[in-house]
Design a protein around this motif. Structure first.
Motif, mmCIF file in Angstrom:
data_model
loop_
_atom_site.group_PDB
_atom_site.id
_atom_site.type_symbol
_atom_site.label_atom_id
_atom_site.label_comp_id
_atom_site.label_asym_id
_atom_site.label_seq_id
_atom_site.Cartn_x
_atom_site.Cartn_y
_atom_site.Cartn_z
ATOM 1 N N ASP A 364 19.126 64.741 31.754
ATOM 2 C CA ASP A 364 19.239 66.200 31.942
ATOM 3 C C ASP A 364 17.998 66.976 32.525
ATOM 4 O OD1 ASP A 364 22.289 65.979 31.267
ATOM 5 O OD2 ASP A 364 21.810 67.405 29.683
ATOM 6 N N ASN A 386 23.381 70.244 34.991
ATOM 7 C CA ASN A 386 23.383 69.170 34.328
ATOM 8 C C ASN A 386 24.929 68.756 34.074
ATOM 9 O OD1 ASN A 386 20.657 68.582 34.079
ATOM 10 N ND2 ASN A 386 20.602 70.172 32.500
ATOM 11 N N ASP A 390 23.487 61.376 35.060
ATOM 12 C CA ASP A 390 22.087 61.313 35.168
ATOM 13 C C ASP A 390 21.756 62.548 36.381
ATOM 14 O OD1 ASP A 390 21.110 59.452 33.514
ATOM 15 O OD2 ASP A 390 21.355 57.931 35.014
ATOM 16 N N ASP A 391 21.116 63.496 35.879
ATOM 17 C CA ASP A 391 20.644 64.862 36.707
ATOM 18 C C ASP A 391 19.214 64.617 36.590
ATOM 19 O OD1 ASP A 391 23.303 65.722 36.920
ATOM 20 O OD2 ASP A 391 23.094 65.670 34.893
ATOM 21 N N SER A 407 21.439 63.765 41.476
ATOM 22 C CA SER A 407 22.546 63.322 40.482
ATOM 23 C C SER A 407 23.326 62.223 40.814
ATOM 24 C CB SER A 407 23.424 64.572 40.146
ATOM 25 O OG SER A 407 24.309 64.235 39.126
ATOM 26 N N ARG A 409 26.571 62.177 39.468
ATOM 27 C CA ARG A 409 27.620 62.674 38.901
ATOM 28 C C ARG A 409 28.716 62.128 39.596
ATOM 29 N NH1 ARG A 409 26.924 68.760 38.721
ATOM 30 N NH2 ARG A 409 24.964 67.957 38.158
ATOM 31 N N ASP A 416 23.281 57.930 43.876
ATOM 32 C CA ASP A 416 22.805 58.990 43.639
ATOM 33 C C ASP A 416 22.771 59.970 44.969
ATOM 34 O OD1 ASP A 416 21.751 58.455 41.206
ATOM 35 O OD2 ASP A 416 20.216 57.188 42.162
#
Length: 649
Positions: A364, A386, A390-391, A407, A409, A416
């Protein structure tokens, strides 16, 4: 965070944590130790299917997925591991299990694991907020009001794009895109090309990127280059690369290729060949540089000796001759037993990524204010910036509150991705609470009606005090605005107190108030003299005993004196002119002293009655002196007891 960032992220995490391979798992362990987690995971799963669910195999299986950020499978296998070996597992595995659970959104079970391990951590050197039993803090984080508007950039590709950094009016970032090379080399971990530096233009708003080109053919090598920073003039840069020189990868005694930091200068429009910084080592990794705005201090990430956790943030001062001070760890306020990575520094704050401070799962982004004594307790920037993945790699223009971060996400374009953001101005909101006590004895008063009133007189809220005299309002108050609290209760005088909110976010204003009994209406001023005024008190003929009806009136004196605990009075008793002067003076003096004794008997300190004197007929209020004919009513005017206030406060 997936495989493409292995030398940037996972190599840091693994250092010092590799287990010696056991012969029976030789192939799987060799692949695991060589960071080939996808292949190793399949091999470990095959071993489990054959009936071997030993601690070693389950730990390696969970780790293989965890290090490759496959949190669904990591949570699955860590769950099996915990069901069989919970009592002998180290806190590091609770830490990874919690992260995996958060990564799949199972915050309920994550909190349960945190609760189980809170007690164990009391005797452990492994210290991270992720394993502290603090349901309230996690719930507050999950429910925090969003501060960011984020957008996935058009330049992102199906492979890794991350680590943006400002360079003049452009952005330099790292990517696995390989469009500018004739021969594509892939990294064995995930079959993606190695990382190189690229550069892109920003639009007028600074929210998107375009016109991507290779940054430097000289600096881009056959291995990883990532995460650059530039001095303010733009002609010197620092960046991260595999330990690679003379076309050869450098390794430590165990065969691990670490990361190193390099510097290069811009000369004649070209970047010079990279030179190592002096604090590199073949034995540990150094990378992810970030310069302070004035270029004097260089922040970086390392697992060098003296690290608190897997990776820590360090800093060095850059001397005028280009040499460096000794690296200094930023300490336990910033660094934890987990990973702290990707620093970025502005005039006011340090931004960094961490999985050790309390977060949503994975890395975060946190911010830490620069105070007088260094960087202060970090603050999680919350959702949506966040996520449960992974950020990291957050950069920002503090003036516009626009910037970029990276990120992996769900919903991105590939591995990424780089996202732009606009940080919204956080509403400055406050609340108010307070208490009401009785002025006489500082005791709390229950059931006092309390109103919250705006500057223009509008009633914004209404409540009452609890048995402890406390009150609070749920109303959200604006910052730097005037308000008033009004209180009322039957039998007491109303009161009010104004207050002004500050510019501090989430501040709770406290307003204490006092309330007094209505008895203080008995305090009057006659002919310039302050007195307590009660009805006449009467005595039986020729006597000085306090009758019950007189006691009721005198109790009012007692109540007023209790309401004002510093009040001092003197008592004067007077008669009419009937009877002899001496007799009247003697009788009135007895009555004055009896009155004072009664008041003292009700709990008033003796020293608060300065004197109790009878004056007989010496101080008449009318013409009815000796020998003057007057009616009974006229004589009664002179028969009185007076309670004169000598001191009120």
């Amino acid at each position: 965070m997936k495989a493409i960032k292995t030398n940037i992220v996972v190599l840091f995490l693994l250092l010092g944590s590799m287990m010696h391979a056991q012969l029976q798992y030789n192939d799987a362990d060799i692949n695991f130790d060589n960071l080939l987690y996808v292949k190793a995971a399949k091999q470990y799963e095959s071993i489990v299917q054959k009936g071997d669910d030993s601690q070693h195999v389950l730990q390696r299986l969970g780790d293989a997925y965890f290090f490759n950020t496959d949190m669904e499978n990591a949570a699955k296998w860590y769950g099996v591991l915990f069901s069989k070996y919970e009592n002998i597992l180290s806190p590091e595995y609770a830490f990874r299990y919690v992260h995996a659970l958060k990564g799949v959104g199972n915050y309920k079970l994550a909190k349960a694991i945190m609760k189980i391990y809170t007690q164990k951590l009391d005797t452990s050197d492994f210290t991270v907020d992720q394993l502290k039993n603090n349901d309230k803090a996690l719930d507050e984080l999950l429910n925090r009001q969003p501060q960011f508007y984020i957008s996935n950039l058009a330049i992102n590709t199906p492979v890794a794009d991350f680590g943006p950094m400002y360079y003049k009016d452009k952005i330099v970032f790292s990517s696995s895109r390989d469009s500018l090379k004739y021969e594509t080399r892939v990294y064995e971990w995930n079959k993606q090309p190695y990382l190189d530096f690229f550069m892109a233009d920003t639009n007028d708003l600074g929210s998107d990127l375009a016109e991507v080109v290779q940054f430097s053919e000289i600096l881009n090598t056959r291995y990883h280059e990532a995460v650059a920073t530039f001095i303010p003039e733009g002609n010197v840069m620092y960046f991260t690369r595999n330990n690679y020189a003379n076309k050869t990868l450098g390794r430590d005694g165990e065969g691990t290729n670490h990361l190193k930091m390099y510097t290069s200068q811009l000369q004649g429009g070209e970047w010079t060949a990279a030179i190592e910084v002096s604090f590199n080592s073949d034995a540990y990794s150094v990378g992810q540089p970030a310069l302070s705005p004035d270029g004097r201090f260089l922040f970086f990430v390392s697992d060098m000796p003296g690290s608190i956790g897997g990776t820590d943030i360090f800093m060095v001062e850059i001397h005028k001759d280009g040499s460096f001070s000794e690296p200094r760890n930023l300490g336990p306020t910033i660094n934890t037993s987990g990973r702290e990575m990707f620093p970025y520094v502005t005039e006011e704050k340090l931004y960094f990524a961490s999985d050790g401070h309390l977060g949503f799962g994975g890395l975060d982004v946190f911010e830490s204010e620069l105070g007088r004594n260094g960087f202060e307790t970090p603050n999680n920037l919350g959702k949506p910036l966040n996520s449960n993945r992974d950020d990291f790699a957050y950069i920002v223009n503090e003036a516009s509150q626009r910037g970029y971060f990276s990120s992996n996400r769900e919903g991105g374009k590939g591995d990424d991705d780089i996202y732009s953001f606009q940080r919204l101005e956080e509403a400055c909101e406050q609340t108010v609470k307070g208490s009401v006590i009785r002025k006489a004895n500082a005791q709390p008063i229950v059931n006092v009606i309390v109103e919250l009133v705006s500057a223009d007189g509008a009633i914004l809220g209404k409540t009452s005090t609890d048995p402890y005299g406390a009150f609070s309002f749920e109303n959200i108050l604006e910052c730097e605005v005037a308000y008033e609290i009004r209180i009322a209760k039957q039998g007491f005088l109303s009161n009010a107190a104004g207050f002004n909110t500050t510019n501090e976010k989430d501040f709770v204003n406290t307003v204490p108030l006092e309330i007094t009994k209505e008895l203080n209406k008995l305090i009057v001023r006659e002919n310039g003299v302050l007195k307590i005024k009660i009805d006449n008190i009467y005595f039986d003929l020729n006597k000085a005993d306090i009758r019950s009806d007189a006691a009721q009136e005198l109790n009012k004196i007692v109540e007023v004196m209790k309401e004002y605990p510093k009040m001092v009075i003197k008592i004067e008793a007077h008669t009419d002119s009937r009877g002899s002067d001496r007799y009247n003076e003697t009788l009135s003096d007895k009555r004055a002293k009896a009155t004072g004794s009664y008041i003292i008997s009700q709990g008033i300190e003796t020293n608060r009655i300065e004197s109790a004197i009878g004056y007989g007929e010496k101080v008449l209020l009318n013409q009815c002196s000796n020998g003057v004919k007057c009616t009974n009513e006229e004589h009664d005017v002179n028969r009185r007891s007076e309670f004169i206030i000598v001191r009120l406060q």
